[in-house]
Design an enzyme around this catalytic site. Structure first.
Site, PDB file in Angstrom:
ATOM      1  N   ARG A 108       0.834  -1.203   0.000  1.00  0.00           N
ATOM      2  CA  ARG A 108       0.000   0.000   0.000  1.00  0.00           C
ATOM      3  C   ARG A 108       0.869   1.253   0.000  1.00  0.00           C
ATOM      4  O   ARG A 108       1.899   1.303   0.687  1.00  0.00           O
ATOM      5  CB  ARG A 108      -0.921   0.010   1.231  1.00  0.00           C
ATOM      6  CG  ARG A 108      -1.996  -1.046   1.143  1.00  0.00           C
ATOM      7  CD  ARG A 108      -3.132  -0.813   2.112  1.00  0.00           C
ATOM      8  NE  ARG A 108      -3.917  -2.038   2.241  1.00  0.00           N
ATOM      9  CZ  ARG A 108      -4.848  -2.440   1.385  1.00  0.00           C
ATOM     10  NH1 ARG A 108      -5.137  -1.696   0.323  1.00  0.00           N
ATOM     11  NH2 ARG A 108      -5.500  -3.576   1.572  1.00  0.00           N
ATOM     12  N   ASP A 109       0.427   2.244  -0.780  1.00  0.00           N
ATOM     13  CA  ASP A 109       1.120   3.534  -0.804  1.00  0.00           C
ATOM     14  C   ASP A 109       0.987   4.192   0.564  1.00  0.00           C
ATOM     15  O   ASP A 109      -0.080   4.179   1.177  1.00  0.00           O
ATOM     16  CB  ASP A 109       0.526   4.430  -1.904  1.00  0.00           C
ATOM     17  CG  ASP A 109       1.426   5.600  -2.239  1.00  0.00           C
ATOM     18  OD1 ASP A 109       1.991   5.612  -3.350  1.00  0.00           O
ATOM     19  OD2 ASP A 109       1.578   6.499  -1.376  1.00  0.00           O
ATOM     20  N   ILE A 110       2.083   4.781   1.013  1.00  0.00           N
ATOM     21  CA  ILE A 110       2.093   5.378   2.359  1.00  0.00           C
ATOM     22  C   ILE A 110       1.260   6.663   2.408  1.00  0.00           C
ATOM     23  O   ILE A 110       0.804   7.059   3.484  1.00  0.00           O
ATOM     24  CB  ILE A 110       3.560   5.624   2.803  1.00  0.00           C
ATOM     25  CG1 ILE A 110       3.664   5.706   4.318  1.00  0.00           C
ATOM     26  CG2 ILE A 110       4.156   6.859   2.141  1.00  0.00           C
ATOM     27  CD1 ILE A 110       5.076   5.577   4.852  1.00  0.00           C
TER      28      ILE A 110
ATOM     29  N   ASN B 255       4.395   6.643 -13.595  1.00  0.00           N
ATOM     30  CA  ASN B 255       4.996   7.960 -13.790  1.00  0.00           C
ATOM     31  C   ASN B 255       6.444   7.785 -14.228  1.00  0.00           C
ATOM     32  O   ASN B 255       7.147   6.911 -13.714  1.00  0.00           O
ATOM     33  CB  ASN B 255       4.945   8.767 -12.489  1.00  0.00           C
ATOM     34  CG  ASN B 255       3.526   9.066 -12.045  1.00  0.00           C
ATOM     35  OD1 ASN B 255       2.653   9.336 -12.874  1.00  0.00           O
ATOM     36  ND2 ASN B 255       3.272   8.997 -10.750  1.00  0.00           N
TER      37      ASN B 255
ATOM     38  N   GLU C 270       8.712  10.228  -8.308  1.00  0.00           N
ATOM     39  CA  GLU C 270       9.450  10.590  -7.084  1.00  0.00           C
ATOM     40  C   GLU C 270      10.445   9.500  -6.686  1.00  0.00           C
ATOM     41  O   GLU C 270      11.513   9.795  -6.154  1.00  0.00           O
ATOM     42  CB  GLU C 270       8.475  10.810  -5.927  1.00  0.00           C
ATOM     43  CG  GLU C 270       7.562  12.010  -6.112  1.00  0.00           C
ATOM     44  CD  GLU C 270       6.450  12.054  -5.074  1.00  0.00           C
ATOM     45  OE1 GLU C 270       6.434  11.202  -4.156  1.00  0.00           O
ATOM     46  OE2 GLU C 270       5.585  12.929  -5.204  1.00  0.00           O
TER      47      GLU C 270
ATOM     48  N   HIS D 249       7.406   1.429 -10.809  1.00  0.00           N
ATOM     49  CA  HIS D 249       6.239   0.951 -10.065  1.00  0.00           C
ATOM     50  C   HIS D 249       4.984   1.401 -10.785  1.00  0.00           C
ATOM     51  O   HIS D 249       4.958   2.467 -11.404  1.00  0.00           O
ATOM     52  CB  HIS D 249       6.238   1.476  -8.621  1.00  0.00           C
ATOM     53  CG  HIS D 249       6.429   2.953  -8.508  1.00  0.00           C
ATOM     54  ND1 HIS D 249       7.667   3.552  -8.643  1.00  0.00           N
ATOM     55  CD2 HIS D 249       5.544   3.953  -8.297  1.00  0.00           C
ATOM     56  CE1 HIS D 249       7.529   4.862  -8.503  1.00  0.00           C
ATOM     57  NE2 HIS D 249       6.245   5.137  -8.313  1.00  0.00           N
TER      58      HIS D 249
ATOM     59  N   HIS E  19       1.033   2.372 -10.040  1.00  0.00           N
ATOM     60  CA  HIS E  19       0.049   2.713  -9.013  1.00  0.00           C
ATOM     61  C   HIS E  19      -1.279   2.067  -9.424  1.00  0.00           C
ATOM     62  O   HIS E  19      -1.761   2.307 -10.541  1.00  0.00           O
ATOM     63  CB  HIS E  19      -0.184   4.224  -8.951  1.00  0.00           C
ATOM     64  CG  HIS E  19       1.018   5.044  -8.574  1.00  0.00           C
ATOM     65  ND1 HIS E  19       1.161   5.650  -7.349  1.00  0.00           N
ATOM     66  CD2 HIS E  19       2.125   5.380  -9.291  1.00  0.00           C
ATOM     67  CE1 HIS E  19       2.303   6.327  -7.320  1.00  0.00           C
ATOM     68  NE2 HIS E  19       2.903   6.185  -8.483  1.00  0.00           N
TER      69      HIS E  19
HETATM   70  P1  AMP Z   1       5.914   8.240  -7.965  1.00  0.00           P
HETATM   71  O1  AMP Z   1       5.621   9.699  -7.798  1.00  0.00           O
HETATM   72  O2  AMP Z   1       5.189   7.609  -9.119  1.00  0.00           O
HETATM   73  O3  AMP Z   1       7.405   7.946  -7.971  1.00  0.00           O
HETATM   74  O4  AMP Z   1       5.297   7.540  -6.690  1.00  0.00           O
HETATM   75  C1  AMP Z   1       6.021   7.244  -5.542  1.00  0.00           C
HETATM   76  C2  AMP Z   1       5.006   6.832  -4.511  1.00  0.00           C
HETATM   77  O5  AMP Z   1       5.704   6.188  -3.451  1.00  0.00           O
HETATM   78  C3  AMP Z   1       4.231   7.989  -3.885  1.00  0.00           C
HETATM   79  O6  AMP Z   1       2.844   7.814  -4.143  1.00  0.00           O
HETATM   80  C4  AMP Z   1       4.564   7.880  -2.411  1.00  0.00           C
HETATM   81  O7  AMP Z   1       3.462   8.189  -1.581  1.00  0.00           O
HETATM   82  C5  AMP Z   1       4.989   6.438  -2.283  1.00  0.00           C
HETATM   83  N1  AMP Z   1       5.869   6.141  -1.167  1.00  0.00           N
HETATM   84  C6  AMP Z   1       6.964   6.845  -0.778  1.00  0.00           C
HETATM   85  N2  AMP Z   1       7.539   6.246   0.283  1.00  0.00           N
HETATM   86  C7  AMP Z   1       6.791   5.142   0.555  1.00  0.00           C
HETATM   87  C8  AMP Z   1       6.870   4.116   1.552  1.00  0.00           C
HETATM   88  N3  AMP Z   1       7.840   4.091   2.476  1.00  0.00           N
HETATM   89  N4  AMP Z   1       5.929   3.143   1.546  1.00  0.00           N
HETATM   90  C9  AMP Z   1       4.950   3.155   0.617  1.00  0.00           C
HETATM   91  N5  AMP Z   1       4.814   4.093  -0.339  1.00  0.00           N
HETATM   92  C10 AMP Z   1       5.731   5.075  -0.367  1.00  0.00           C
END
Ligand code: AMP
Length: 115
Positions: free
Chosen positions: A28-30, A86, A94, A99, A101
């Site tokens: 799950r996304d944090i 992305n 980020e 990955h 979503h």
């Molecule tokens: P992106 O912008 O596509 O690279 O998405 C990165 C995603 O990783 C974001 O939606 C963040 O909320 C998520 N994220 C960052 N750190 C963590 C974590 N420790 N556990 C789960 N999701 C994370």
């Protein structure tokens, strides 16, 4: 350098892992942007969509079948969902470990908002 997601996959840092096999991990996304927000991540650290190699085709396909099964498990298959990858700066990436979503559980609105 080890990516954040590699550490989750290796269980070195906590993650709400819903699925793990020899190729893919999903957690799950944090910071969820929808009632269901799951990240589907290849275990090997491909940085971006640009770095997907021809030999990764089966792996990328596997990410989609894992997403399909998780959507079913989360009860959003019929209501619908979005799969998003992305890439780089303009894509809003980020974390530089490929990955997808999986987001759903509510109407998601327009596909894009950009100026
Ligand atoms: P992106 O912008 O596509 O690279 O998405 C990165 C995603 O990783 C974001 O939606 C963040 O909320 C998520 N994220 C960052 N750190 C963590 C974590 N420790 N556990 C789960 N999701 C994370």
């Amino acid at each position: 350098m080890t990516t954040l997601f590699e550490k989750i996959i290796a269980r070195q840092i906590p993650g709400d892992i819903l699925h793990q096999d020899d190729r893919v991990t999903a957690f799950r996304d944090i910071h969820p942007r929808a009632p269901v927000h799951i990240l589907i991540v290849p275990n090997k650290p491909i940085p971006t969509a640009n770095d997907i190699a021809d030999m990764d085709e089966a792996l990328i396909g596997h990410m989609f079948t894992v997403a399909r099964d998780l959507a079913q498990r989360e009860g959003i298959s019929e209501s619908g969902y979005r799969l998003i990858i992305n890439c780089n700066d303009h894509g809003g990436q980020e974390v530089y470990h490929l990955h997808a979503h999986l987001v759903g559980g509510a109407p998601l609105g327009p596909m894009l908002s950009c100026a």
